[in-house]
Each structure stands twice: as C-alpha cells, then as structure tokens.
Design a protein around this motif. Structure first.
Motif, PDB file in Angstrom:
ATOM      1  N   VAL A  96       0.838  -1.204   0.000  1.00 39.49           N
ATOM      2  CA  VAL A  96       0.000   0.000   0.000  1.00 39.49           C
ATOM      3  C   VAL A  96       0.871   1.251   0.000  1.00 39.49           C
ATOM      4  O   VAL A  96       2.041   1.194   0.344  1.00 39.49           O
ATOM      5  CB  VAL A  96      -0.976   0.021   1.202  1.00 39.49           C
ATOM      6  CG1 VAL A  96      -2.027  -1.044   1.069  1.00 39.49           C
ATOM      7  CG2 VAL A  96      -0.242  -0.127   2.512  1.00 39.49           C
ATOM      8  N   GLU A  97       0.270   2.364  -0.372  1.00 41.36           N
ATOM      9  CA  GLU A  97       0.968   3.647  -0.438  1.00 41.36           C
ATOM     10  C   GLU A  97       0.749   4.431   0.848  1.00 41.36           C
ATOM     11  O   GLU A  97      -0.290   4.290   1.501  1.00 41.36           O
ATOM     12  CB  GLU A  97       0.427   4.473  -1.616  1.00 41.36           C
ATOM     13  CG  GLU A  97       0.643   3.849  -2.976  1.00 41.36           C
ATOM     14  CD  GLU A  97       2.103   3.842  -3.392  1.00 41.36           C
ATOM     15  OE1 GLU A  97       2.815   4.815  -3.085  1.00 41.36           O
ATOM     16  OE2 GLU A  97       2.525   2.860  -4.015  1.00 41.36           O
ATOM     17  N   ASN A  98       1.688   5.282   1.190  1.00 37.20           N
ATOM     18  CA  ASN A  98       1.564   6.143   2.367  1.00 37.20           C
ATOM     19  C   ASN A  98       0.349   7.051   2.208  1.00 37.20           C
ATOM     20  O   ASN A  98       0.126   7.641   1.161  1.00 37.20           O
ATOM     21  CB  ASN A  98       2.834   6.980   2.538  1.00 37.20           C
ATOM     22  CG  ASN A  98       2.870   7.680   3.864  1.00 37.20           C
ATOM     23  OD1 ASN A  98       2.561   7.099   4.899  1.00 37.20           O
ATOM     24  ND2 ASN A  98       3.247   8.943   3.850  1.00 37.20           N
ATOM     25  N   GLY A  99      -0.478   7.139   3.254  1.00 37.27           N
ATOM     26  CA  GLY A  99      -1.667   7.980   3.228  1.00 37.27           C
ATOM     27  C   GLY A  99      -2.886   7.313   2.619  1.00 37.27           C
ATOM     28  O   GLY A  99      -3.957   7.916   2.561  1.00 37.27           O
ATOM     29  N   GLN A 100      -2.754   6.063   2.172  1.00 36.03           N
ATOM     30  CA  GLN A 100      -3.854   5.349   1.524  1.00 36.03           C
ATOM     31  C   GLN A 100      -4.851   4.856   2.567  1.00 36.03           C
ATOM     32  O   GLN A 100      -4.475   4.425   3.649  1.00 36.03           O
ATOM     33  CB  GLN A 100      -3.294   4.156   0.749  1.00 36.03           C
ATOM     34  CG  GLN A 100      -4.346   3.324   0.041  1.00 36.03           C
ATOM     35  CD  GLN A 100      -3.722   2.161  -0.724  1.00 36.03           C
ATOM     36  OE1 GLN A 100      -2.567   2.199  -1.107  1.00 36.03           O
ATOM     37  NE2 GLN A 100      -4.488   1.113  -0.921  1.00 36.03           N
ATOM     38  N   LEU A 101      -6.142   4.908   2.240  1.00 34.87           N
ATOM     39  CA  LEU A 101      -7.167   4.325   3.096  1.00 34.87           C
ATOM     40  C   LEU A 101      -7.104   2.812   2.952  1.00 34.87           C
ATOM     41  O   LEU A 101      -7.013   2.304   1.833  1.00 34.87           O
ATOM     42  CB  LEU A 101      -8.550   4.827   2.705  1.00 34.87           C
ATOM     43  CG  LEU A 101      -8.817   6.302   2.970  1.00 34.87           C
ATOM     44  CD1 LEU A 101     -10.188   6.691   2.452  1.00 34.87           C
ATOM     45  CD2 LEU A 101      -8.698   6.630   4.434  1.00 34.87           C
TER      46      LEU A 101
END
Length: 168
Positions: free
Chosen positions: A150-155
C-alpha cells in the motif's frame, strides 16, 4: 438525538434486512438511510442527517457518508495464478481495522520499514490511523519485508494486505 453507536446498530440491522430505505425523525432531526445493491453483493449505504428548519433556528449541515466501492480485479487468470504461486511461503501482514496507512511516525521521518528490511515479530512496521487514534502495527513474524503493498496515506480496509514478509 441518536448516538453514533445507535446509528451503527441501525445500519447493521438495515443492511441485514430486506429494507431498502429507513427514515427516522425526532425533535426536529431527521435521519434517512438508503440501501442500494450494485452488482454481486456490493452494498452502498447512504446516511443523510439533516435538521428540519424550525422558526428562528439555523439549519444543521447535512452529513453524507458513502463507503468506498470495491473494484473487481481486472487481471487475467494466468497472472493471478502466477502471483499466488510467488506468494507461497510468505507471511501477509494485514490491517486489523479500517483507517489510513502511514509508513512513518511523522511526515518528516523515515519509513518504519522498506522492502529488504529485516524485522522481528514485535517490530513496528506502520501506523493505521482510525478515528484520530494512531495504532502501531507489528510484523507478527521474524523475517524480511519482501513487498509493501500500500501507499503512504492510503485508506485501508479491515483485512487488507499491507506487507509480504519472508519468514526466517
């Protein structure tokens, strides 16, 4: 006025029932819930809360909440099969809750872990923020981080895969 927990219970009851729409009014406040089924099993719930304008009273702002819609994977069967085989023997760290994924303790800090990093079972690998609470997620196994999914800041959703770890 209904409390948040009571509204959550209503949502669960309505979701499990065959009711498509529910309206509730008390002391000038009105709550409307609609359930729409889109596709195979994807449910969208819409909650609208509004104050009925009474004389000499300012209207309350409307609150609308729609959960993210899950998209079906668009991979060919052969690719998905190859991906499954490549994950064999790897441990998956999943999100224990719905929230926002953060790879570092603060925006100006280095990430907790990256691909290739060694971790212990109690090593913090990320933070999942839920309702303004920062929840540290641990690796659960000793090994090497193979991939950050997952990416940083992703829900992220409950049970969503966050990391792949090659256990030692």
């Amino acid at each position: 006025m209904l409390k948040i927990q009571e509204i959550r219970e209503l949502i669960k009851l309505i979701d499990q029932s065959s009711i498509d729409e529910f309206k509730y009014e008390q002391n000038g406040e009105k709550i409307t819930m609609r359930k729409q089924v889109k596709g195979a099993g994807n449910t969208t719930e819409t909650i609208v809360r509004e104050a009925v304008q009474a004389p000499q009273a300012a209207p309350a702002p409307a609150l609308q909440s729609e959960p993210a819609k899950a998209e079906a994977p668009s991979q060919p069967k052969e690719e998905a099969k190859g991906e499954k085989e490549s994950r064999e023997g790897l441990h998956t760290i999943t999100s224990p809750m719905v929230g926002t994924f953060y790879e570092a303790p603060s925006p100006d800090s280095a990430p907790y872990v990256s691909s290739g990093d060694k971790v212990k079972a109690d090593s913090v690998v990320c933070i999942v923020e839920a309702m303004k609470l920062m929840n540290e997620i641990e690796a659960e196994v000793k090994g090497e981080i193979v991939e950050v999914l997952v990416e940083n800041g992703q829900l992220v959703e409950y049970g969503q895969e966050l990391f792949l770890v090659k256990p030692e």
